[in-house]
Design a protein around this motif. Structure first.
Motif, PDB file in Angstrom:
ATOM      1  N   ILE A  47      -4.983   1.766  -8.998  1.00 14.48           N
ATOM      2  CA  ILE A  47      -5.755   0.797  -8.217  1.00 14.48           C
ATOM      3  C   ILE A  47      -6.348  -0.259  -9.138  1.00 14.48           C
ATOM      4  N   ASP A  48      -6.888   0.162 -10.269  1.00 21.60           N
ATOM      5  CA  ASP A  48      -7.428  -0.797 -11.233  1.00 21.60           C
ATOM      6  C   ASP A  48      -6.355  -1.768 -11.712  1.00 21.60           C
ATOM      7  N   LEU A  49      -5.142  -1.257 -11.958  1.00 24.03           N
ATOM      8  CA  LEU A  49      -4.047  -2.129 -12.389  1.00 24.03           C
ATOM      9  C   LEU A  49      -3.710  -3.164 -11.317  1.00 24.03           C
ATOM     10  N   VAL A  50      -3.656  -2.714 -10.065  1.00 24.51           N
ATOM     11  CA  VAL A  50      -3.331  -3.622  -8.959  1.00 24.51           C
ATOM     12  C   VAL A  50      -4.426  -4.672  -8.796  1.00 24.51           C
ATOM     13  N   ILE A  51      -5.669  -4.259  -8.882  1.00 24.06           N
ATOM     14  CA  ILE A  51      -6.780  -5.208  -8.761  1.00 24.06           C
ATOM     15  C   ILE A  51      -6.709  -6.252  -9.873  1.00 24.06           C
ATOM     16  N   ASN A  52      -6.479  -5.808 -11.105  1.00 19.72           N
ATOM     17  CA  ASN A  52      -6.394  -6.752 -12.221  1.00 19.72           C
ATOM     18  C   ASN A  52      -5.210  -7.702 -12.082  1.00 19.72           C
ATOM     19  N   LYS A  53      -4.060  -7.191 -11.628  1.00 23.65           N
ATOM     20  CA  LYS A  53      -2.888  -8.045 -11.409  1.00 23.65           C
ATOM     21  C   LYS A  53      -3.170  -9.042 -10.280  1.00 23.65           C
ATOM     22  N   SER A  54      -3.901  -8.607  -9.269  1.00 27.32           N
ATOM     23  CA  SER A  54      -4.256  -9.488  -8.154  1.00 27.32           C
ATOM     24  C   SER A  54      -5.166 -10.614  -8.614  1.00 27.32           C
ATOM     25  N   ILE A  83       0.805  -1.209   0.000  1.00 25.18           N
ATOM     26  CA  ILE A  83       0.000   0.000   0.000  1.00 25.18           C
ATOM     27  C   ILE A  83       0.840   1.261   0.000  1.00 25.18           C
ATOM     28  N   ALA A  84       2.144   1.119  -0.133  1.00 21.14           N
ATOM     29  CA  ALA A  84       3.016   2.298  -0.134  1.00 21.14           C
ATOM     30  C   ALA A  84       3.962   2.224  -1.317  1.00 21.14           C
ATOM     31  N   LEU A  85       4.378   3.383  -1.775  1.00 13.92           N
ATOM     32  CA  LEU A  85       5.293   3.437  -2.913  1.00 13.92           C
ATOM     33  C   LEU A  85       6.726   3.166  -2.498  1.00 13.92           C
ATOM     34  N   ASP A  86       7.092   3.589  -1.315  1.00 13.10           N
ATOM     35  CA  ASP A  86       8.448   3.364  -0.823  1.00 13.10           C
ATOM     36  C   ASP A  86       8.476   3.539   0.691  1.00 13.10           C
ATOM     37  N   ASP A  87       9.575   3.124   1.307  1.00 10.30           N
ATOM     38  CA  ASP A  87       9.702   3.206   2.762  1.00 10.30           C
ATOM     39  C   ASP A  87       9.769   4.639   3.257  1.00 10.30           C
ATOM     40  N   LEU A  88      10.212   5.566   2.429  1.00 11.45           N
ATOM     41  CA  LEU A  88      10.362   6.950   2.864  1.00 11.45           C
ATOM     42  C   LEU A  88       9.026   7.617   3.171  1.00 11.45           C
TER      43      LEU A  88
END
Length: 74
Positions: A47-54, A21-26
């Protein structure tokens, strides 16, 4: 949360599929501050890309098992 799932199953022996849920640790902040809040609309495409990849990962898992799925998606 996950502790309740473990309690209800009386076991930690189950698959856990995780999404970041984060882009990087910073830019990390305590997740309880934002993880249950709606995503800003500017992220809808990502979000749509992540859902489809999931979905792809879950379908692959069902057809190929854990090891092959981890090798392909991790």
């Amino acid at each position: 949360g996950i502790e309740n799932v473990i309690y209800q199953l009386q076991s930690e022996s189950f698959l856990r599929l995780r999404l970041g849920i984060a882009l990087d640790d910073l830019n990390m902040r305590p997740s309880e501050k934002y993880v249950l809040s709606p995503f800003p609309k500017e992220y809808n495409e990502e979000i749509d890309l992540v859902i489809n990849k999931s979905i792809e990962g879950l379908e692959y898992l069902l057809d190929n098992g854990v090891t092959k799925t981890m090798n392909k998606f991790n």
